[in-house]
Scaffold this active site. Structure first.
Site: not given
Ligand code: NAP
Ligand code: MG
Length: 464
Positions: A170, A207, A245, A279, A371
C-alpha cells in the site's frame, strides 16, 4: 502521466472493488495529472489472498532462482530509469536530476544488492548438534511513504522477495504512480503471479485494513511516528511481526578540529536535498561557540544556492507546505533568529517553501525537537564535547547523524556515544548494504543489506 485504473493482484491488473479514486497532483504546478483507484478492505483482502496462495511456491523456489528474478526486476528498472525519474518528478516534485540520480538510481542499486544477497545468503546454519533453518516469515504487508517513492518500496519488496516472502504493498496516496510503474516492472520481470501485489488507497482505509489483516504475517511500515505507534499496537495485539521506520531529528556535530566550511556546506546540502523531506536529514547543526558566527555566515552563503524551482523543488503537498511554514513561524515565535528564508512562500504556484536557516536555536525549542520534514536547518551552539553529546542525544529520535573532526578516530569516538542508528563520519558515502534504522522512537528493525534481509526470515532449529 500514465495511470492504471485497477489494482495489480495475482499477476494482473484487476478492476478496483469500489468506485472511489485519488487525484494525483503535481506539486510544482498544482495540476491534477492522474487518478488512481482508492482501495477498500475488499481489495486488500483479494490481494492478501493472492499473496497467500503464491507463498508456498515462492518460498520453495531455490534462492538462486529467486535471485535471478530479482536481477531481472533490477534490469527492468534500469531500462525504465528515465520513466521512473519523470514519474517521481511529476508526482513528488523533485528536480529531474535528483530523480535520476537518487530516486531512480538508489533503488536500482538496492535491487541489485538483493539479487546478489539472495544468491549468496546462507539460509541454513549449524550450531552444535542443531541445524538452524532461516525460513520466510510469510505474507508481508508493506506500507510506504511518499518521500522516496521507489526507494521505500524497493527497500521492503526486494529483501522480502529474496527471503521467499510474498508481498502486498500500500503506497502513499501522494505518489501512487511510481508504485504502479514498479508493479509493471515486476510483471515484466516475470515474477510468479501473486508474489507481489499492489493496492493503492488511503492510509486510514487500505493501509489500516492491510496492517490489521489477520492473514498478514509481518507488517513493514515507513512513515510518521504517530501512525507507526498505532500499527505497532495493532501488530502487538495480533502477535505478528512488525518493522517500523519512523521519524528523525538527526544531529550534524561539527567538532572544533573539523574543516568547518566543508562540514557546513555538506550539512546544508544534506538538509536541502529532496526539499528536506528525508527522515535521516541532519536538521540540527551543532557548532562550537567559538566557531558559531563563522558557521552562521557559511550556512547563509551555502543556502543561497538553493533557488526554489531550480535546485530545490516544492514540498509534496499543500498540507506539508502548510505544516512546514507553521514550524518556521513557531521558530520565530519561540525566539530563534532567521538567517535565511522564512514562512512566506517563495513562488506563487507550487507547494514551495523557502530554504530556511535558523540561528540562536536552543535545544528545547520546538524546531529543535520535532521533525519538520522541510528545507529548514537549525544551528545550535555548544560549549564543549559533553554539551554537544547531550544536545545530540536530547530528542526522542535516533535515526541518523554526522560527526566531523580533523581525523576519523576522533569522530568515531564521539559517534560511539551517540544514541542513533547511522552516523556518517566526515561526510561518508551512502552504502546500500549498511543497516538503516532507528534507535529510540525512530523505529524498530533495520532495512538494507543482510540486516534488512533477516527482518523477513524466521528461524527453525532441528536437533540431531
Ligand atoms: P504517514 O501518514 O505516516 O504515511 C505513511 C504511510 O502510512 C502512507 O502510505 C499512509 O497512507 C499510511 N497510513 C496513514 N495512516 C495510516 C493508518 N491509520 N494505518 C495504516 N497506514 C496508514 O506519513 P505522511 O502523512 O505521509 O507524513 C507525515 C509525517 O510523517 C511527515 O511530515 C514526516 O514527519 C513523517 N514521515 C517520515 C518518513 C520517514 O521516512 N521516516 C517518511 C514520510 C513521512 P496515506 O499516504 O494515504 O496517508
Ligand atoms: Mg498521511
Amino acid at each position: 502521466m500514465k495511470a492504471h485504473d485497477g489494482m495489480y493482484i495475482g499477476g494482473q491488473w484487476r478492476p478496483a472493488r469500489g468506485p472511489d479514486t485519488i487525484a494525483v497532483v503535481n506539486p510544482a504546478d498544482e495540476q491534477v495529472i492522474a487518478h488512481v483507484p482508492a482501495g477498500t478492505a475488499d481489495d486488500v483482502d483479494d490481494a492478501v489472498r493472492a499473496a497467500r496462495e503464491a507463498l508456498p511456491g515462492w518460498a520453495a523456489t531455490p534462492p538462486a532462482e529467486r535471485a535471478a528474478r530479482i536481477a531481472a526486476l533490477r534490469d527492468v528498472l534500469v531500462v525504465r530509469a528515465d520513466e521512473i525519474a519523470e514519474t517521481v518528478t511529476a508526482e513528488l516534485g523533485a528536480p529531474l536530476q535528483l530523480s535520476q540520480t537518487v530516486h531512480a538510481g538508489v533503488p536500482i542499486m538496492v535491487a541489485g544488492s538483493y539479487a546478489e544477497l539472495a544468491a549468496s545468503y546462507s539460509f541454513e546454519e549449524k550450531t552444535g548438534n542443531s541445524t538452524v533453518l532461516l525460513e520466510p516469515v510469510g505474507v508481508v504487508g508493506a506500507i510506504t511513504p511518499w518521500n522516496y517513492p521507489l526507494h521505500q518500496v524497493v527497500a521492503k519488496v526486494a529483501p522480502a522477495l529474496a527471503a521467499g516472502c510474498t508481498v502486498v504493498l500500500k503506497p502513499a496516496e501522494d505518489t501512487p504512480l511510481t508504485a504502479q510503474l514498479f508493479a509493471e516492472a515486476v510483471d515484466e520481470a516475470g515474477l510468479p503471479a501473486g508474489v507481489f501485489n499492489l493496492v493503492t488507497g488511503l492510509g486510514p482505509v487500505a493501509g489500516q485494513a492491510l496492517a490489521a489483516h489477520e492473514d498478514v504475517d509481518l507488517v513493514s511500515f515507513t512513515g510518521s511516528t504517530a501512525v507507526g505507534r498505532q500499527i505497532g499496537a495493532t501488530a502487538g495485539g495480533a502477535v505478528k511481526r512488525v518493522a517500523l521506520e519512523l521519524g528523525g531529528k538527526s544531529a550534524n556535530v561539527i567538532l572544533p578540529s573539523a574543516d568547518l566550511a566543508k562540514a557546513v556546506g555538506v550539512g546544508i546540502a544534506n538538509v536541502m536535498s529532496n526539499s528536506g523531506q528525508t527522515c535521516s536529514a541532519w536538521t540540527r547543526m551543532l557548532v562550537h561557540k567559538d566557531q558559531y558566527d563563522e558557521a552562521v555566515a557559511l550556512a547563509r552563503a551555502a543556502v543561497a544556492k538553493y533557488v526554489p524551482g531550480e535546485r530545490i523543488g516544492p514540498l509534496v503537498s499543500a498540507k506539508q507546505q502548510q505544516r512546514v511554514r507553521g514550524y518556521i513561524e513557531k521558530g520565530v515565535a519561540e525566539g530563534a533568529r532567521l538567517v535565511a528564508g522564512g514562512p512566506e512562500a517563495p513562488r506563487e504556484t507550487g507547494y514551495y517553501v523557502s530554504p530556511t536557516v535558523f540561528a540562536d536555536v536552543t535545544p528545547e525549542m520546538t524546531i529543535a525537537q520535532e521533525e519538520i520534514f522541510g528545507p529548514v536547518v537549525s544551528l545550535i551552539k555548544y560549549e564543549d564535547e559533553d554539551d554537544a553529546l547531550r544536545i545530540a542525544n536530547g530528542t526522542v529520535y535516533g535515526l541518523a547523524g554526522a560527526v566531523w573532526a580533523a581525523d576519523a578516530a576522533e569522530a568515531v569516538a564521539f559517534a560511539r556515544r551517540m544514541d542513533t542508528g547511522q552516523v556518517d563520519i566526515n561526510g561518508g558515502r551512502f552504502n546500500p548494504l549498511a543497516p538503516f534504522g532507528g534507535y529510540k522512537q525512530s523505529g524498530v528493525g533495520r532495512e538494507l543489506g543482510p540486516h534488512g534481509l533477516s527482518e523477513y526470515l524466521q528461524t527453525k532449529s532441528l536437533q540431531f
